[in-house]
Design a protein around this motif. Structure first.
Motif, short mmCIF file in Angstrom:
data_model
loop_
_atom_site.label_atom_id
_atom_site.label_comp_id
_atom_site.label_asym_id
_atom_site.label_seq_id
_atom_site.Cartn_x
_atom_site.Cartn_y
_atom_site.Cartn_z
N GLN A 32 -12.29 -10.08 57.05
CA GLN A 32 -12.72 -8.70 57.14
C GLN A 32 -13.99 -8.51 56.29
N THR A 34 -15.85 -6.12 55.73
CA THR A 34 -15.96 -4.87 54.98
C THR A 34 -15.41 -5.00 53.56
N HIS A 35 -14.57 -5.98 53.30
CA HIS A 35 -14.05 -6.15 51.95
C HIS A 35 -15.16 -6.51 50.96
N ASP A 37 -17.84 -5.02 50.76
CA ASP A 37 -18.47 -3.76 50.34
C ASP A 37 -18.07 -3.37 48.93
N SER A 76 -11.56 -5.48 60.97
CA SER A 76 -11.89 -4.38 60.07
C SER A 76 -10.90 -4.15 58.94
N TRP A 78 -8.55 -2.01 59.38
CA TRP A 78 -8.25 -0.60 59.54
C TRP A 78 -6.74 -0.40 59.41
N ALA A 81 -9.94 -0.01 55.63
CA ALA A 81 -11.40 -0.02 55.56
C ALA A 81 -11.97 0.56 56.85
N GLU A 87 -20.95 -1.69 62.09
CA GLU A 87 -21.17 -1.80 60.65
C GLU A 87 -20.62 -3.12 60.11
N ILE A 88 -19.49 -3.55 60.63
CA ILE A 88 -18.87 -4.80 60.17
C ILE A 88 -19.71 -6.00 60.58
N GLY A 91 -22.62 -6.09 58.24
CA GLY A 91 -22.22 -6.57 56.92
C GLY A 91 -22.01 -8.06 56.86
N PRO A 97 -23.23 -3.93 52.07
CA PRO A 97 -23.03 -2.77 52.94
C PRO A 97 -24.33 -2.40 53.65
#
Length: 180
Positions: A32, A34-35, A37, A76, A78, A81, A87-88, A91, A97
Motif C-alpha cells: 500500500q 499510501t503508507h 505518506d 489502498s 481503504w 488510507a 494518488e496511490i 505516490g 505524497p
C-alpha cells in the motif's frame, strides 16, 4: 488458478534475505504505497522512530521484489488510507505524497515506473487473487472491471495523475459511471 495465492499484506519492512523468497515461494507482496505518506525521509516520524534508523532503509521495497522476479500487487488499505488509485499510483512513482512536491522522497531508489505501477493495480493484482486467466487485462473473454481515464497514466507526470479525469468506469462489463 482460482481462489487466490499466498500473499503477504502490508509488506512494509523486509530483510535482504527475504526479498528473493517472494519469487522462490510464489508469494505475492501486497503493498500500500499510501503508507509512505506517514513516513519522513529523515526518519523523525512515528513509524521510523519505532522501528529504528537501521531498519528504515529496508522499507517499501517494491523495486527490489520485482527485480528478484517477485509479484507486487498495489492497493489502498481503504478505509484506513485514501483509496483513489491515481494518488496511490503517483505516490508509488514519487515515493512521497503527491500533494507535497517540496517533500523529499522516501528511498527513491525503490520508486516504480509508470508501467510497473499500472501492472500492480491490474495484472499483478489479478495474479495475487489467482484470477490472471479472467481478470487484470483488457482482452476478449476477460472480466471487464476497469476505469478509463481521460489521459494516459503511463505518460503523464506522476504529480499530474490525480488530476486525470475518469471518463468511464466499467464493472462486470457494465458501464457504472460515465463522465458528462
Amino acid at each position: 488458478m482460482r481462489g487466490g495465492r499466498h500473499r503477504i499484506e502490508h509488506v512494509e519492512l523486509l530483510q535482504d534475505r527475504d526479498v528473493a523468497r517472494f519469487a522462490e515461494l510464489d508469494v505475492v507482496a501486497s503493498m500500500q504505497p499510501t503508507h509512505m505518506d506517514w513516513t519522513l525521509p529523515d526518519h523523525t516520524d512515528n513509524w521510523s522512530t519505532r522501528i529504528g534508523a537501521e531498519r528504515c532503509g529496508r522499507a517499501w521495497r517494491y523495486r527490489d521484489i520485482l527485480a528478484a522476479g517477485g509479484h507486487v500487487a498495489l492497493g489502498s488499505d481503504w478505509p484506513i488510507a485514501a483509496f483513489d488509485p491515481r494518488e496511490i499510483m503517483a505516490g508509488a512513482r514519487l515515493r512521497r505524497p503527491v500533494a507535497e512536491p517540496d517533500r523529499a522522497p522516501v528511498l527513491p531508489e525503490q520508486a516504480l515506473s509508470a508501467q510497473q505501477v499500472l501492472a500492480g493495480y491490474t495484472t499483478e493484482a489479478a495474479y495475487g487473487a489467482g484470477e490472471e486467466e479472467v481478470a487484470g487485462r483488457v482482452r476478449v473473454g476477460m472480466r471487464a472491471d476497469l476505469a478509463v481515464f481521460d489521459g494516459d497514466p503511463r505518460t503523464c507526470a506522476p504529480d499530474e495523475l490525480p488530476d486525470l479525469g475518469v471518463a468511464c468506469t466499467i464493472v462486470g462489463g457494465r458501464i457504472v459511471h460515465e463522465a458528462l
